[in-house]
Design a protein around this motif. Structure first.
Motif, PDB file in Angstrom:
ATOM      1  N   VAL A 143       7.686  -3.479   2.709  1.00  0.00           N
ATOM      2  CA  VAL A 143       8.383  -2.391   3.392  1.00  0.00           C
ATOM      3  C   VAL A 143       7.559  -1.903   4.579  1.00  0.00           C
ATOM      4  O   VAL A 143       6.377  -2.210   4.692  1.00  0.00           O
ATOM      5  CB  VAL A 143       8.707  -1.220   2.437  1.00  0.00           C
ATOM      6  CG1 VAL A 143       9.602  -1.675   1.302  1.00  0.00           C
ATOM      7  CG2 VAL A 143       7.446  -0.572   1.913  1.00  0.00           C
ATOM      8  N   SER A 144       8.198  -1.144   5.448  1.00  0.00           N
ATOM      9  CA  SER A 144       7.503  -0.574   6.601  1.00  0.00           C
ATOM     10  C   SER A 144       6.290   0.205   6.143  1.00  0.00           C
ATOM     11  O   SER A 144       6.382   1.021   5.231  1.00  0.00           O
ATOM     12  CB  SER A 144       8.431   0.358   7.377  1.00  0.00           C
ATOM     13  OG  SER A 144       9.480  -0.378   7.939  1.00  0.00           O
ATOM     14  N   GLY A 145       5.156  -0.057   6.766  1.00  0.00           N
ATOM     15  CA  GLY A 145       3.927   0.640   6.437  1.00  0.00           C
ATOM     16  C   GLY A 145       3.074  -0.051   5.394  1.00  0.00           C
ATOM     17  O   GLY A 145       1.960   0.398   5.117  1.00  0.00           O
ATOM     18  N   ALA A 146       3.542  -1.145   4.815  1.00  0.00           N
ATOM     19  CA  ALA A 146       2.768  -1.832   3.779  1.00  0.00           C
ATOM     20  C   ALA A 146       1.543  -2.542   4.349  1.00  0.00           C
ATOM     21  O   ALA A 146       0.574  -2.780   3.632  1.00  0.00           O
ATOM     22  CB  ALA A 146       3.654  -2.832   3.033  1.00  0.00           C
ATOM     23  N   GLY A 147       1.582  -2.893   5.627  1.00  0.00           N
ATOM     24  CA  GLY A 147       0.455  -3.611   6.227  1.00  0.00           C
ATOM     25  C   GLY A 147       0.759  -5.058   6.544  1.00  0.00           C
ATOM     26  O   GLY A 147      -0.154  -5.884   6.642  1.00  0.00           O
ATOM     27  N   LYS A 148       2.040  -5.378   6.725  1.00  0.00           N
ATOM     28  CA  LYS A 148       2.444  -6.763   6.986  1.00  0.00           C
ATOM     29  C   LYS A 148       1.770  -7.353   8.223  1.00  0.00           C
ATOM     30  O   LYS A 148       1.231  -8.451   8.170  1.00  0.00           O
ATOM     31  CB  LYS A 148       3.966  -6.854   7.189  1.00  0.00           C
ATOM     32  CG  LYS A 148       4.794  -6.498   6.001  1.00  0.00           C
ATOM     33  CD  LYS A 148       6.280  -6.644   6.272  1.00  0.00           C
ATOM     34  CE  LYS A 148       6.821  -5.773   7.365  1.00  0.00           C
ATOM     35  NZ  LYS A 148       6.788  -4.339   7.100  1.00  0.00           N
ATOM     36  N   THR A 149       1.829  -6.645   9.324  1.00  0.00           N
ATOM     37  CA  THR A 149       1.310  -7.174  10.578  1.00  0.00           C
ATOM     38  C   THR A 149      -0.205  -7.356  10.512  1.00  0.00           C
ATOM     39  O   THR A 149      -0.738  -8.378  10.963  1.00  0.00           O
ATOM     40  CB  THR A 149       1.708  -6.258  11.750  1.00  0.00           C
ATOM     41  OG1 THR A 149       3.145  -6.196  11.780  1.00  0.00           O
ATOM     42  CG2 THR A 149       1.198  -6.780  13.075  1.00  0.00           C
ATOM     43  N   THR A 150      -0.893  -6.401   9.928  1.00  0.00           N
ATOM     44  CA  THR A 150      -2.342  -6.512   9.788  1.00  0.00           C
ATOM     45  C   THR A 150      -2.706  -7.718   8.934  1.00  0.00           C
ATOM     46  O   THR A 150      -3.566  -8.521   9.311  1.00  0.00           O
ATOM     47  CB  THR A 150      -2.916  -5.217   9.169  1.00  0.00           C
ATOM     48  OG1 THR A 150      -2.603  -4.122  10.033  1.00  0.00           O
ATOM     49  CG2 THR A 150      -4.409  -5.309   8.961  1.00  0.00           C
ATOM     50  N   LEU A 151      -2.038  -7.866   7.788  1.00  0.00           N
ATOM     51  CA  LEU A 151      -2.338  -8.996   6.915  1.00  0.00           C
ATOM     52  C   LEU A 151      -1.952 -10.314   7.579  1.00  0.00           C
ATOM     53  O   LEU A 151      -2.696 -11.296   7.489  1.00  0.00           O
ATOM     54  CB  LEU A 151      -1.636  -8.853   5.564  1.00  0.00           C
ATOM     55  CG  LEU A 151      -1.922  -9.996   4.575  1.00  0.00           C
ATOM     56  CD1 LEU A 151      -3.414 -10.126   4.290  1.00  0.00           C
ATOM     57  CD2 LEU A 151      -1.126  -9.798   3.293  1.00  0.00           C
TER      58      LEU A 151
END
Length: 189
Positions: A20-28
Protein backbone atom coordinates in the motif's frame (compact mmCIF):
# COMPACT_ATOMS: atom_id res chain seq x y z
CA UNK A 1 4.75 -17.93 -0.90
CA UNK A 2 8.36 -17.87 0.10
CA UNK A 3 9.40 -16.88 3.58
CA UNK A 4 11.78 -13.98 4.08
CA UNK A 5 14.48 -16.38 5.32
CA UNK A 6 14.10 -18.96 2.56
CA UNK A 7 16.51 -18.80 -0.39
CA UNK A 8 14.95 -18.10 -3.76
CA UNK A 9 14.84 -20.94 -6.31
CA UNK A 10 16.64 -18.77 -8.91
CA UNK A 11 18.33 -15.40 -9.21
CA UNK A 12 15.57 -12.86 -9.92
CA UNK A 13 15.89 -10.70 -13.01
CA UNK A 14 12.49 -8.99 -13.23
CA UNK A 15 11.21 -7.86 -9.84
CA UNK A 16 7.98 -6.24 -8.68
CA UNK A 17 7.47 -4.66 -5.27
CA UNK A 18 3.89 -4.52 -3.97
CA UNK A 19 2.33 -2.80 -0.98
CA UNK A 20 0.00 0.00 0.00
CA UNK A 21 0.98 3.65 -0.29
CA UNK A 22 3.66 4.45 2.25
CA UNK A 23 4.89 0.88 2.71
CA UNK A 24 8.26 1.67 1.14
CA UNK A 25 7.87 0.12 -2.31
CA UNK A 26 10.00 2.63 -4.19
CA UNK A 27 12.79 2.60 -1.61
CA UNK A 28 12.93 -1.19 -1.56
CA UNK A 29 12.72 -1.43 -5.36
CA UNK A 30 15.74 0.85 -5.63
CA UNK A 31 17.68 -1.30 -3.16
CA UNK A 32 16.75 -4.51 -4.99
CA UNK A 33 17.84 -3.02 -8.32
CA UNK A 34 21.18 -2.19 -6.74
CA UNK A 35 21.62 -5.86 -5.82
CA UNK A 36 20.28 -7.45 -9.01
CA UNK A 37 22.05 -4.98 -11.28
CA UNK A 38 19.05 -4.04 -13.39
CA UNK A 39 17.46 -0.61 -13.73
CA UNK A 40 14.75 0.63 -11.39
CA UNK A 41 11.81 2.55 -12.81
CA UNK A 42 9.68 4.50 -10.36
CA UNK A 43 6.36 3.73 -12.01
CA UNK A 44 4.66 6.83 -10.54
CA UNK A 45 7.07 8.95 -12.60
CA UNK A 46 5.74 7.60 -15.89
CA UNK A 47 2.09 7.46 -14.83
CA UNK A 48 1.56 11.05 -13.64
CA UNK A 49 1.64 13.85 -16.17
CA UNK A 50 1.35 17.55 -15.32
CA UNK A 51 -1.51 18.41 -12.92
CA UNK A 52 -1.65 14.74 -11.83
CA UNK A 53 -3.25 13.68 -15.12
CA UNK A 54 -2.45 10.15 -16.34
CA UNK A 55 0.04 10.21 -19.20
CA UNK A 56 -1.36 8.70 -22.43
CA UNK A 57 2.04 7.07 -23.08
CA UNK A 58 1.99 5.21 -19.76
CA UNK A 59 1.35 1.68 -21.04
CA UNK A 60 3.71 2.16 -23.99
CA UNK A 61 6.42 3.22 -21.55
CA UNK A 62 5.68 0.23 -19.29
CA UNK A 63 5.93 -2.18 -22.23
CA UNK A 64 9.21 -0.63 -23.30
CA UNK A 65 10.70 -0.88 -19.81
CA UNK A 66 9.65 -4.49 -19.18
CA UNK A 67 10.97 -5.65 -22.54
CA UNK A 68 14.47 -5.59 -21.00
CA UNK A 69 15.98 -8.73 -19.50
CA UNK A 70 16.46 -7.26 -16.03
CA UNK A 71 14.45 -4.61 -14.17
CA UNK A 72 12.70 -3.66 -10.92
CA UNK A 73 9.57 -1.56 -10.45
CA UNK A 74 6.54 -1.16 -8.22
CA UNK A 75 3.47 -3.32 -8.91
CA UNK A 76 0.69 -0.78 -9.16
CA UNK A 77 -1.83 0.81 -11.53
CA UNK A 78 -4.53 -1.60 -12.60
CA UNK A 79 -3.93 -0.92 -16.30
CA UNK A 80 -0.32 -2.16 -15.98
CA UNK A 81 -0.57 -4.91 -13.35
CA UNK A 82 -1.15 -7.74 -15.84
CA UNK A 83 1.68 -6.62 -18.15
CA UNK A 84 4.08 -6.38 -15.24
CA UNK A 85 3.09 -9.71 -13.71
CA UNK A 86 3.39 -11.57 -17.02
CA UNK A 87 7.07 -10.58 -17.31
CA UNK A 88 8.09 -10.72 -13.64
CA UNK A 89 9.85 -13.62 -11.96
CA UNK A 90 9.69 -12.25 -8.39
CA UNK A 91 7.13 -10.19 -6.48
CA UNK A 92 8.08 -8.82 -3.07
CA UNK A 93 5.02 -7.95 -0.98
CA UNK A 94 5.50 -5.41 1.80
CA UNK A 95 2.75 -6.34 4.24
CA UNK A 96 3.56 -4.26 7.31
CA UNK A 97 1.14 -3.52 10.17
CA UNK A 98 -0.85 -0.60 8.80
CA UNK A 99 -1.62 1.47 11.91
CA UNK A 100 1.79 1.03 13.51
CA UNK A 101 4.11 1.21 10.47
CA UNK A 102 2.57 2.16 7.14
CA UNK A 103 0.18 4.93 8.20
CA UNK A 104 2.87 6.84 10.14
CA UNK A 105 5.21 6.47 7.13
CA UNK A 106 2.70 7.84 4.64
CA UNK A 107 1.84 10.69 7.02
CA UNK A 108 5.51 11.66 7.52
CA UNK A 109 6.24 11.42 3.80
CA UNK A 110 3.19 13.46 2.80
CA UNK A 111 3.70 16.19 5.38
CA UNK A 112 7.43 16.36 4.62
CA UNK A 113 6.87 16.65 0.88
CA UNK A 114 4.28 19.34 1.38
CA UNK A 115 6.34 21.38 3.84
CA UNK A 116 9.40 21.20 1.55
CA UNK A 117 7.21 21.88 -1.50
CA UNK A 118 9.03 18.95 -3.06
CA UNK A 119 8.45 18.43 -6.76
CA UNK A 120 7.49 14.85 -7.47
CA UNK A 121 6.82 13.98 -11.12
CA UNK A 122 6.28 16.31 -14.06
CA UNK A 123 5.92 19.42 -11.89
CA UNK A 124 3.45 17.86 -9.45
CA UNK A 125 3.55 18.51 -5.72
CA UNK A 126 1.61 17.11 -2.79
CA UNK A 127 -1.73 18.83 -2.36
CA UNK A 128 -2.25 21.24 0.55
CA UNK A 129 -2.70 19.30 3.78
CA UNK A 130 -6.23 20.66 4.25
CA UNK A 131 -7.32 18.66 1.17
CA UNK A 132 -7.15 15.56 3.36
CA UNK A 133 -10.65 16.59 4.47
CA UNK A 134 -12.03 17.42 1.02
CA UNK A 135 -10.32 15.08 -1.46
CA UNK A 136 -11.46 11.45 -1.35
CA UNK A 137 -8.26 10.47 -3.20
CA UNK A 138 -5.84 12.37 -0.96
CA UNK A 139 -2.84 10.03 -0.64
CA UNK A 140 -3.36 9.45 3.09
CA UNK A 141 -7.07 8.69 2.62
CA UNK A 142 -6.15 6.49 -0.36
CA UNK A 143 -3.71 4.51 1.80
CA UNK A 144 -6.36 4.04 4.48
CA UNK A 145 -9.05 3.04 1.99
CA UNK A 146 -6.84 0.54 0.13
CA UNK A 147 -4.98 -0.96 3.09
CA UNK A 148 -6.52 -4.42 2.54
CA UNK A 149 -6.09 -4.44 -1.24
CA UNK A 150 -3.10 -6.77 -1.38
CA UNK A 151 -4.53 -9.23 1.12
CA UNK A 152 -7.34 -9.63 -1.41
CA UNK A 153 -5.12 -9.56 -4.52
CA UNK A 154 -2.37 -11.99 -3.50
CA UNK A 155 -4.29 -15.29 -3.56
CA UNK A 156 -5.51 -14.43 -7.06
CA UNK A 157 -2.01 -13.36 -8.10
CA UNK A 158 -0.45 -16.64 -6.90
CA UNK A 159 -3.04 -18.65 -8.86
CA UNK A 160 -2.85 -16.53 -12.00
CA UNK A 161 0.95 -16.15 -12.18
CA UNK A 162 2.48 -19.41 -10.88
CA UNK A 163 5.79 -18.57 -12.59
CA UNK A 164 6.30 -15.63 -10.19
CA UNK A 165 7.90 -16.32 -6.81
CA UNK A 166 6.15 -14.28 -4.09
CA UNK A 167 7.98 -13.21 -0.95
CA UNK A 168 5.87 -11.64 1.81
CA UNK A 169 7.77 -9.32 4.16
CA UNK A 170 5.94 -8.28 7.34
CA UNK A 171 8.49 -6.05 9.09
CA UNK A 172 11.52 -3.91 8.38
CA UNK A 173 13.61 -6.55 10.15
CA UNK A 174 12.40 -9.16 7.65
CA UNK A 175 13.20 -6.77 4.78
CA UNK A 176 16.77 -6.30 6.02
CA UNK A 177 17.32 -10.01 6.64
CA UNK A 178 15.89 -10.91 3.23
CA UNK A 179 18.11 -8.36 1.46
CA UNK A 180 21.19 -9.67 3.32
CA UNK A 181 20.73 -13.32 2.52
CA UNK A 182 17.57 -14.66 0.99
CA UNK A 183 17.64 -12.54 -2.17
CA UNK A 184 20.48 -14.79 -3.29
CA UNK A 185 19.16 -18.06 -4.79
CA UNK A 186 19.87 -21.45 -3.27
CA UNK A 187 22.83 -23.22 -4.85
CA UNK A 188 21.76 -26.46 -6.48
CA UNK A 189 24.21 -29.18 -7.35
Amino acid sequence: MHSYNEPLPRQPKRVLVAGVSGAGKTTLAGRIAGITGGPHLEIDAIFHGPDWTPRPEFLTDVRSFISADTWTTEWQYDAARHLLAERADLLVWLDFPFARVTLPRVLRRTVGRRVRREELWNGNREAPLRTFFTDRDHIVRWAIRTRWKYVELMPQFVNEYPHVVVVRLRSQREVEEWLRGSLVPAVTG
